[in-house]
Design an enzyme around this catalytic site. Structure first.
Site, PDB file in Angstrom:
ATOM      1  N   HIS A  13       1.142  -0.997   0.028  1.00  0.00           N
ATOM      2  CA  HIS A  13      -0.305   0.282   0.174  1.00  0.00           C
ATOM      3  C   HIS A  13       0.836   0.935  -0.075  1.00  0.00           C
ATOM      4  O   HIS A  13       1.594   1.602   0.775  1.00  0.00           O
ATOM      5  CB  HIS A  13      -0.890  -0.097   1.197  1.00  0.00           C
ATOM      6  CG  HIS A  13      -1.872   1.252   1.103  1.00  0.00           C
ATOM      7  ND1 HIS A  13      -3.284   1.064   0.956  1.00  0.00           N
ATOM      8  CD2 HIS A  13      -1.969   2.621   1.517  1.00  0.00           C
ATOM      9  CE1 HIS A  13      -4.154   2.111   1.246  1.00  0.00           C
ATOM     10  NE2 HIS A  13      -3.135   2.926   1.530  1.00  0.00           N
ATOM     11  N   HIS A  15       1.710   5.185  -1.581  1.00  0.00           N
ATOM     12  CA  HIS A  15       1.258   6.366  -2.883  1.00  0.00           C
ATOM     13  C   HIS A  15       2.308   7.164  -3.178  1.00  0.00           C
ATOM     14  O   HIS A  15       3.370   7.632  -2.249  1.00  0.00           O
ATOM     15  CB  HIS A  15       0.380   7.643  -1.768  1.00  0.00           C
ATOM     16  CG  HIS A  15      -0.983   7.061  -1.065  1.00  0.00           C
ATOM     17  ND1 HIS A  15      -1.359   7.496  -1.934  1.00  0.00           N
ATOM     18  CD2 HIS A  15      -1.166   6.618   0.209  1.00  0.00           C
ATOM     19  CE1 HIS A  15      -2.546   6.572  -1.305  1.00  0.00           C
ATOM     20  NE2 HIS A  15      -2.450   6.060  -0.172  1.00  0.00           N
ATOM     21  N   LYS A  96      -9.410  -0.422  -6.155  1.00  0.00           N
ATOM     22  CA  LYS A  96      -9.142   0.119  -4.867  1.00  0.00           C
ATOM     23  C   LYS A  96     -11.057   1.003  -4.912  1.00  0.00           C
ATOM     24  O   LYS A  96     -11.106   1.499  -5.842  1.00  0.00           O
ATOM     25  CB  LYS A  96      -8.064   1.014  -5.499  1.00  0.00           C
ATOM     26  CG  LYS A  96      -8.506   1.960  -3.018  1.00  0.00           C
ATOM     27  CD  LYS A  96      -7.468   1.544  -2.384  1.00  0.00           C
ATOM     28  CE  LYS A  96      -7.723   2.035  -1.059  1.00  0.00           C
ATOM     29  NZ  LYS A  96      -6.812   2.564  -0.364  1.00  0.00           N
ATOM     30  N   HIS A 133     -10.902   1.278   1.957  1.00  0.00           N
ATOM     31  CA  HIS A 133     -10.577   2.440   2.920  1.00  0.00           C
ATOM     32  C   HIS A 133     -11.392   2.015   2.996  1.00  0.00           C
ATOM     33  O   HIS A 133     -12.401   2.093   2.711  1.00  0.00           O
ATOM     34  CB  HIS A 133     -10.030   3.564   2.008  1.00  0.00           C
ATOM     35  CG  HIS A 133     -10.220   4.698   3.111  1.00  0.00           C
ATOM     36  ND1 HIS A 133      -9.311   5.169   2.820  1.00  0.00           N
ATOM     37  CD2 HIS A 133     -10.649   4.803   3.727  1.00  0.00           C
ATOM     38  CE1 HIS A 133      -8.663   6.173   3.864  1.00  0.00           C
ATOM     39  NE2 HIS A 133     -10.006   5.989   4.568  1.00  0.00           N
ATOM     40  N   HIS A 171      -4.529  -0.447   5.213  1.00  0.00           N
ATOM     41  CA  HIS A 171      -4.011   0.127   6.409  1.00  0.00           C
ATOM     42  C   HIS A 171      -5.307  -0.650   7.793  1.00  0.00           C
ATOM     43  O   HIS A 171      -5.905   0.908   8.291  1.00  0.00           O
ATOM     44  CB  HIS A 171      -3.785   1.718   6.542  1.00  0.00           C
ATOM     45  CG  HIS A 171      -4.994   2.349   5.626  1.00  0.00           C
ATOM     46  ND1 HIS A 171      -5.812   2.392   6.037  1.00  0.00           N
ATOM     47  CD2 HIS A 171      -4.824   3.011   4.351  1.00  0.00           C
ATOM     48  CE1 HIS A 171      -7.117   2.458   4.794  1.00  0.00           C
ATOM     49  NE2 HIS A 171      -6.414   2.943   3.938  1.00  0.00           N
ATOM     50  N   ASP A 244       1.111   2.421   3.597  1.00  0.00           N
ATOM     51  CA  ASP A 244       0.503   3.635   3.322  1.00  0.00           C
ATOM     52  C   ASP A 244       1.138   4.913   2.822  1.00  0.00           C
ATOM     53  O   ASP A 244       0.715   6.090   4.055  1.00  0.00           O
ATOM     54  CB  ASP A 244      -0.916   3.798   4.590  1.00  0.00           C
ATOM     55  CG  ASP A 244      -1.617   4.878   3.647  1.00  0.00           C
ATOM     56  OD1 ASP A 244      -1.617   5.321   3.156  1.00  0.00           O
ATOM     57  OD2 ASP A 244      -2.118   4.775   4.764  1.00  0.00           O
TER      58      ASP A 244
HETATM   59  C1  NCD Z   1      -3.719   8.757   1.996  1.00  0.00           C
HETATM   60  C2  NCD Z   1      -2.754   9.906   0.654  1.00  0.00           C
HETATM   61  O1  NCD Z   1      -2.665  11.474   1.244  1.00  0.00           O
HETATM   62  O2  NCD Z   1      -2.953   9.952  -0.566  1.00  0.00           O
HETATM   63  N1  NCD Z   1      -3.424   9.436   3.057  1.00  0.00           N
HETATM   64  C3  NCD Z   1      -3.775   9.554   4.139  1.00  0.00           C
HETATM   65  O3  NCD Z   1      -3.517   9.956   5.300  1.00  0.00           O
HETATM   66  N2  NCD Z   1      -3.507   8.108   4.942  1.00  0.00           N
HETATM   67  C4  NCD Z   1      -4.696   8.193   1.438  1.00  0.00           C
HETATM   68  C5  NCD Z   1      -5.497   6.889   2.239  1.00  0.00           C
HETATM   69  O4  NCD Z   1      -5.223   5.765   2.005  1.00  0.00           O
HETATM   70  O5  NCD Z   1      -6.073   7.194   3.099  1.00  0.00           O
HETATM   71 ZN    ZN Z   2      -3.227   5.052   1.318  1.00  0.00          ZN
END
Ligand code: NCD
Ligand code: ZN
Length: 342
Positions: A13, A15, A96, A133, A171, A244
């Site tokens: 996971h 970003h 997702k 999510h 998460h 995450d």
């Molecule tokens: C994530 C993001 O910033 O893209 N933020 C977070 O707080 N985890 C998005 C997500 O996974 O909820």
């Molecule tokens: Zn995330």
């Protein structure tokens, strides 16, 4: 000096953002992880196989050693045909589900989950994993209860309607999330972040408001942190590593309306090692980090290895990020385990 050698891990996971931000953060992941399941919440989102492959190429351009596994962003307009196309492509392994409004860049997410049934049927048929999510979005629901409410009101009925679907509760932050995964069969798994294993919600307010500890789902009470740590260190193969890691520029976090997301990628493996060491379960770190995830996704474990050394790894107060800076998890402190360069 104590060392620990593991099969090379994957991050299930992650970003990575796009453009200059992507170039700033992706090398930290490829320095440690072989594969990463890349989240599709760009602006605009990664909706189609063509979007995903174009994004994958942009990632490979700045992190050539990383094998990015792509996810499609489900919307109210996703079709079973989109799913069949995705499932036929080896570089796309999941879709997702962001309930609309649940988190960063989720406004194009799903507003009517019941109407998604034909898409979920297609995912089950083609073996494409659903990453979720798991929070309800109603503003009258207490923010600390949104995960538990989602499990009862949305995910339990969804899993019952689609028993053949592979589902990852992303998460996980609560004891209820742990129990949900444990109560289901092997087709339901869960990822857990370093911050939810190491911190409870007091960390949001320690000596003042701490925007760099704010993420979604938000940190919970200590009893939830303990349940998460027990689940991941207990050896249950349905739990696996997903950082995450969610980079936002320093100014976007330290703001009157700060963004949600914790940037942990460069130090994540050492942070997880702290959790397993505290539980006397360092021998189980490899399963969580390197074996359970591939097994869930039906992929081979990685051939290479990484080595951690029990030695303080200092975390800078900030790192370069596009034309600004980013404040990583544990900024100004140190992580107890350092990953040796590959
Ligand atoms: C994530 C993001 O910033 O893209 N933020 C977070 O707080 N985890 C998005 C997500 O996974 O909820
Ligand atoms: Zn995330």
């Amino acid at each position: 000096m104590r060392t620990l050698t593991l099969r090379q891990p994957d991050d299930w996971h992650l970003h990575l953002r796009d453009g200059a931000a992507l170039a700033a953060v992706a090398p930290a992941t490829e320095a440690v992880f072989a594969r990463a399941l890349v989240m599709p919440n760009l602006k605009p989102p990664v909706r189609t196989v063509a979007d995903a492959l174009a994004y994958r190429a942009r990632i490979k351009a700045v992190a050539p050693r990383l094998d990015p596994l792509m996810t499609l962003y489900l919307t109210d307009h996703t079709t079973p045909g989109d799913i069949a196309e995705a499932a036929a492509h080896p570089h796309v392994v999941a879709a997702k589900l962001y309930p609309a409004g649940a988190t960063t860049n989720s406004d194009a997410g799903v507003t009517d989950i019941a109407a998604l049934a034909p898409v979920l049927d297609a995912m089950a048929e083609h073996g494409l994993t659903l990453c979720v999510h798991g929070e309800v979005t109603q503003s009258d629901v207490d923010v600390f209860d949104r995960e538990a409410r989602f499990l009862d009101e949305v995910l339990a009925p969804l899993v019952a309607r689609h028993p053949g679907l592979k589902v990852v509760l992303e998460h996980i932050t609560t004891a209820e999330g742990v129990a949900f995964v444990q109560a289901h069969a092997a087709n339901v798994g869960g990822t857990v972040t370093p911050q939810h294993l190491l911190l409870n919600r007091n960390a949001l307010f320690e000596g003042g408001l701490r925007p760099h500890h704010y993420c979604l789902p938000v940190l919970k009470r200590e009893r939830h942190r303990q349940a998460l740590a027990a689940a991941v260190t207990g050896g249950d193969p349905r739990f696996f590593l997903g950082t995450d890691s969610a980079p936002h520029a320093q100014g976007a976090k330290e703001s009157a309306c700060g963004c949600a997301g914790v940037y942990s990628a460069p130090f994540a493996l050492g942070l997880y090692a702290e959790v397993f060491e505290a539980a006397g379960a360092l021998d189980r770190l490899e399963s969580f980090a390197s074996l359970n995830g591939p097994a869930f996704y039906g992929l081979p474990a990685n051939a290479g290895t990484v080595t951690l050394v029990r030695e303080a790894d200092p975390v800078p107060t900030a790192l370069p990020f596009d034309d600004t800076r980013i404040v990583p998890f544990r900024a100004g402190g140190a992580v107890a385990w350092r990953v040796l360069p590959r």
